[in-house]
Motif scaffolding. Structure first.
Motif, PDB file in Angstrom:
ATOM      1  N   GLY A  38     -39.077  -5.117  11.855  1.00 21.33           N
ATOM      2  CA  GLY A  38     -39.446  -3.922  12.839  1.00 21.33           C
ATOM      3  C   GLY A  38     -38.365  -2.941  12.308  1.00 21.33           C
ATOM      4  O   GLY A  38     -37.426  -3.064  10.984  1.00 21.33           O
ATOM      5  N   TYR A  39     -38.649  -2.015  12.843  1.00 25.80           N
ATOM      6  CA  TYR A  39     -37.334  -0.534  11.813  1.00 25.80           C
ATOM      7  C   TYR A  39     -37.414  -0.142  12.702  1.00 25.80           C
ATOM      8  O   TYR A  39     -37.728   0.646  14.186  1.00 25.80           O
ATOM      9  CB  TYR A  39     -38.651   0.512  11.289  1.00 25.80           C
ATOM     10  CG  TYR A  39     -40.055   0.693  11.621  1.00 25.80           C
ATOM     11  CD1 TYR A  39     -39.766   2.000  12.855  1.00 25.80           C
ATOM     12  CD2 TYR A  39     -41.034   0.204  11.166  1.00 25.80           C
ATOM     13  CE1 TYR A  39     -41.301   2.284  13.445  1.00 25.80           C
ATOM     14  CE2 TYR A  39     -42.120   0.250  12.094  1.00 25.80           C
ATOM     15  CZ  TYR A  39     -42.264   1.983  13.188  1.00 25.80           C
ATOM     16  OH  TYR A  39     -43.981   1.941  13.710  1.00 25.80           O
ATOM     17  N   VAL A  40     -36.199   0.809  12.495  1.00 30.22           N
ATOM     18  CA  VAL A  40     -35.051   1.737  13.666  1.00 30.22           C
ATOM     19  C   VAL A  40     -35.571   3.249  12.719  1.00 30.22           C
ATOM     20  O   VAL A  40     -34.893   3.391  12.131  1.00 30.22           O
ATOM     21  CB  VAL A  40     -34.542   1.958  14.113  1.00 30.22           C
ATOM     22  CG1 VAL A  40     -33.702   2.993  15.222  1.00 30.22           C
ATOM     23  CG2 VAL A  40     -34.033   0.151  14.930  1.00 30.22           C
ATOM     24  N   LEU A  41     -36.403   3.991  12.889  1.00 32.44           N
ATOM     25  CA  LEU A  41     -36.975   5.071  12.381  1.00 32.44           C
ATOM     26  C   LEU A  41     -36.489   6.321  12.432  1.00 32.44           C
ATOM     27  O   LEU A  41     -36.062   7.134  13.655  1.00 32.44           O
ATOM     28  CB  LEU A  41     -38.311   5.848  12.317  1.00 32.44           C
ATOM     29  CG  LEU A  41     -38.917   6.146  11.108  1.00 32.44           C
ATOM     30  CD1 LEU A  41     -38.104   6.142   9.574  1.00 32.44           C
ATOM     31  CD2 LEU A  41     -40.779   5.900  11.283  1.00 32.44           C
ATOM     32  N   ASP A  42     -34.841   6.670  11.766  1.00 30.56           N
ATOM     33  CA  ASP A  42     -34.528   7.944  12.479  1.00 30.56           C
ATOM     34  C   ASP A  42     -34.663   9.359  10.651  1.00 30.56           C
ATOM     35  O   ASP A  42     -35.133   9.067  10.219  1.00 30.56           O
ATOM     36  CB  ASP A  42     -33.101   8.099  12.086  1.00 30.56           C
ATOM     37  CG  ASP A  42     -32.001   8.297  11.097  1.00 30.56           C
ATOM     38  OD1 ASP A  42     -31.632   9.629  11.907  1.00 30.56           O
ATOM     39  OD2 ASP A  42     -30.946   8.232  11.251  1.00 30.56           O
ATOM     40  N   GLY A  43     -34.964  10.603  11.738  1.00 35.91           N
ATOM     41  CA  GLY A  43     -35.503  11.437  10.789  1.00 35.91           C
ATOM     42  C   GLY A  43     -36.651  11.781  10.574  1.00 35.91           C
ATOM     43  O   GLY A  43     -37.258  12.571   9.790  1.00 35.91           O
ATOM     44  N   PHE A  44     -37.988  11.208  11.277  1.00 34.54           N
ATOM     45  CA  PHE A  44     -38.758  11.319  10.781  1.00 34.54           C
ATOM     46  C   PHE A  44     -39.994  10.288  12.607  1.00 34.54           C
ATOM     47  O   PHE A  44     -39.552   9.321  12.709  1.00 34.54           O
ATOM     48  CB  PHE A  44     -39.727   9.873   9.401  1.00 34.54           C
ATOM     49  CG  PHE A  44     -41.010  10.121   9.177  1.00 34.54           C
ATOM     50  CD1 PHE A  44     -41.730  11.446   8.434  1.00 34.54           C
ATOM     51  CD2 PHE A  44     -41.827   8.950   9.933  1.00 34.54           C
ATOM     52  CE1 PHE A  44     -43.233  11.127   8.085  1.00 34.54           C
ATOM     53  CE2 PHE A  44     -42.823   9.134   9.700  1.00 34.54           C
ATOM     54  CZ  PHE A  44     -43.870   9.832   8.810  1.00 34.54           C
ATOM     55  N   PRO A  45     -41.413  11.123  12.316  1.00 36.53           N
ATOM     56  CA  PRO A  45     -41.699  12.078  11.882  1.00 36.53           C
ATOM     57  C   PRO A  45     -41.332  13.373  12.483  1.00 36.53           C
ATOM     58  O   PRO A  45     -40.548  13.504  13.175  1.00 36.53           O
ATOM     59  CB  PRO A  45     -43.377  12.655  12.488  1.00 36.53           C
ATOM     60  CG  PRO A  45     -42.767  11.273  14.104  1.00 36.53           C
ATOM     61  CD  PRO A  45     -42.482  10.810  13.570  1.00 36.53           C
ATOM     62  N   ARG A  46     -40.877  14.369  12.095  1.00 36.29           N
ATOM     63  CA  ARG A  46     -39.849  15.870  11.888  1.00 36.29           C
ATOM     64  C   ARG A  46     -41.129  17.022  12.233  1.00 36.29           C
ATOM     65  O   ARG A  46     -41.015  18.348  13.121  1.00 36.29           O
ATOM     66  CB  ARG A  46     -39.592  16.578  10.897  1.00 36.29           C
ATOM     67  CG  ARG A  46     -38.061  15.925  10.547  1.00 36.29           C
ATOM     68  CD  ARG A  46     -37.710  16.610  11.370  1.00 36.29           C
ATOM     69  NE  ARG A  46     -36.112  16.867  10.446  1.00 36.29           N
ATOM     70  CZ  ARG A  46     -35.536  16.617  10.202  1.00 36.29           C
ATOM     71  NH1 ARG A  46     -35.361  14.795  10.314  1.00 36.29           N
ATOM     72  NH2 ARG A  46     -33.841  16.528  10.143  1.00 36.29           N
ATOM     73  N   ASN A  47     -43.093  16.406  12.237  1.00 37.26           N
ATOM     74  CA  ASN A  47     -43.589  17.471  12.782  1.00 37.26           C
ATOM     75  C   ASN A  47     -45.002  16.749  12.811  1.00 37.26           C
ATOM     76  O   ASN A  47     -44.684  15.956  12.711  1.00 37.26           O
ATOM     77  CB  ASN A  47     -43.704  18.797  11.873  1.00 37.26           C
ATOM     78  CG  ASN A  47     -44.691  18.408  10.506  1.00 37.26           C
ATOM     79  OD1 ASN A  47     -45.422  17.457  10.582  1.00 37.26           O
ATOM     80  ND2 ASN A  47     -44.361  18.788   9.097  1.00 37.26           N
ATOM     81  N   LEU A  48     -45.915  17.892  13.523  1.00 34.39           N
ATOM     82  CA  LEU A  48     -46.703  16.983  14.240  1.00 34.39           C
ATOM     83  C   LEU A  48     -48.348  16.646  13.378  1.00 34.39           C
ATOM     84  O   LEU A  48     -48.544  15.071  13.165  1.00 34.39           O
ATOM     85  CB  LEU A  48     -47.920  18.240  15.293  1.00 34.39           C
ATOM     86  CG  LEU A  48     -48.758  17.610  16.146  1.00 34.39           C
ATOM     87  CD1 LEU A  48     -48.225  16.862  17.203  1.00 34.39           C
ATOM     88  CD2 LEU A  48     -49.003  18.708  17.080  1.00 34.39           C
ATOM     89  N   LEU A  49     -48.023  17.172  11.647  1.00 32.55           N
ATOM     90  CA  LEU A  49     -48.769  16.493  11.033  1.00 32.55           C
ATOM     91  C   LEU A  49     -48.089  14.741  10.586  1.00 32.55           C
ATOM     92  O   LEU A  49     -49.071  14.062  10.219  1.00 32.55           O
ATOM     93  CB  LEU A  49     -49.092  17.387   9.627  1.00 32.55           C
ATOM     94  CG  LEU A  49     -50.256  17.192   8.544  1.00 32.55           C
ATOM     95  CD1 LEU A  49     -50.601  17.960   8.175  1.00 32.55           C
ATOM     96  CD2 LEU A  49     -49.083  16.340   7.787  1.00 32.55           C
ATOM     97  N   GLN A  50     -46.831  15.512  10.558  1.00 31.65           N
ATOM     98  CA  GLN A  50     -46.178  13.316   9.865  1.00 31.65           C
ATOM     99  C   GLN A  50     -46.456  12.996  10.951  1.00 31.65           C
ATOM    100  O   GLN A  50     -46.791  11.335  11.008  1.00 31.65           O
ATOM    101  CB  GLN A  50     -45.330  13.347   9.369  1.00 31.65           C
ATOM    102  CG  GLN A  50     -43.960  14.460   8.299  1.00 31.65           C
ATOM    103  CD  GLN A  50     -43.058  14.475   8.645  1.00 31.65           C
ATOM    104  OE1 GLN A  50     -42.022  14.404   9.572  1.00 31.65           O
ATOM    105  NE2 GLN A  50     -42.400  15.623   7.388  1.00 31.65           N
ATOM    106  N   ALA A  51     -46.460  13.238  12.076  1.00 33.11           N
ATOM    107  CA  ALA A  51     -46.658  11.990  13.589  1.00 33.11           C
ATOM    108  C   ALA A  51     -48.339  11.655  13.472  1.00 33.11           C
ATOM    109  O   ALA A  51     -48.718  10.572  13.758  1.00 33.11           O
ATOM    110  CB  ALA A  51     -46.130  13.031  14.985  1.00 33.11           C
TER     111      ALA A  51
END
Ligand code: AMP
Length: 192
Positions: A80-93
């Motif tokens: 698995g992952y611990v994602l840091d810094g992403f997503p940063r906006n609604l489109l990315q999310a």
């Protein structure tokens, strides 16, 4: 375990990310670190993104998706992952949520590291001494805070409405924040 860390610049994502990843047997994946690595290496991608990062602006979404593709796929396939810094906006999310759902690798929880702006200003001003160019200029710090509030903060509702959001008070010492995050997450996730 798959965790997304959300929070303003200076909220402690980069400190907590590796610690939480180790605790949950996952890989820490930081878009900021990946970008700084490309910039330091002088790669074509690094040259493309340098001006955005230095100015505290968001790097274009398609570059971020390309940057993350290999590391996030590898992490999702192994612990698995611990994602840091992403997503940063609604489109990315929205895009990430849709793609991850197809692959069956959506986040198990989203941790919001909550800190007031004044503490962000204090912390980032102090971090400038350690050489992060985007932390040394007060105008850049203010821009990053503005972008956080306008582009990134709406993600709290996005993940809240999907039942994924866990909010942790991130004003204490790093150890206190780690303990609070692990306690909040352990209600949802079995630790390794
Ligand atoms: P960070 O280390 O997460 O504070 O990121 C440092 C800088 O990298 C940000 O100020 C942006 O310029 C860029 N960056 C990091 N992650 C993203 C992202 N998901 N989308 C766009 N730009 C990003």
């Amino acid at each position: 375990m798959r965790i997304i860390l959300l929070g303003a610049p200076g909220s402690g994502k980069g400190t907590q990310g590796p610690i939480l990843a180790r605790h949950f047997g996952a890989t820490h994946v930081s878009t900021g670190e990946l970008l700084r690595h490309e910039i330091a290496g002088g790669t074509e991608l690094g040259q493309l993104v340098r001006s955005y990062v230095q100015a505290g602006e968001l790097v274009p979404d398609e570059i971020i998706f390309e940057l993350l593709r290999v590391p996030i796929t590898a992490a999702a396939a192994s612990g698995g992952y611990v994602l840091d810094g992403f997503p940063r906006n609604l489109l990315q999310a929205e895009e990430a949520y849709a793609r991850a759902e197809l692959a069956g690798v959506n986040a198990d929880a989203v941790v919001n590291l909550a800190v007031p702006d004044d503490i962000v200003r204090e912390r980032l001003g102090g971090r400038a001494a350690f050489g992060r160019a985007d932390d040394s200029d007060p105008d850049v710090i203010e821009r990053r805070l503005r972008i956080y509030h306008s582009a990134t903060e709406p993600l709290l509702d996005f993940y809240g409405s999907r039942g994924l959001l866990v909010t942790v008070k991130a004003t204490g010492s790093p150890d206190e924040v780690t303990a609070a995050a692990i306690a909040a997450l352990s209600d949802r996730l079995p630790a390794h």
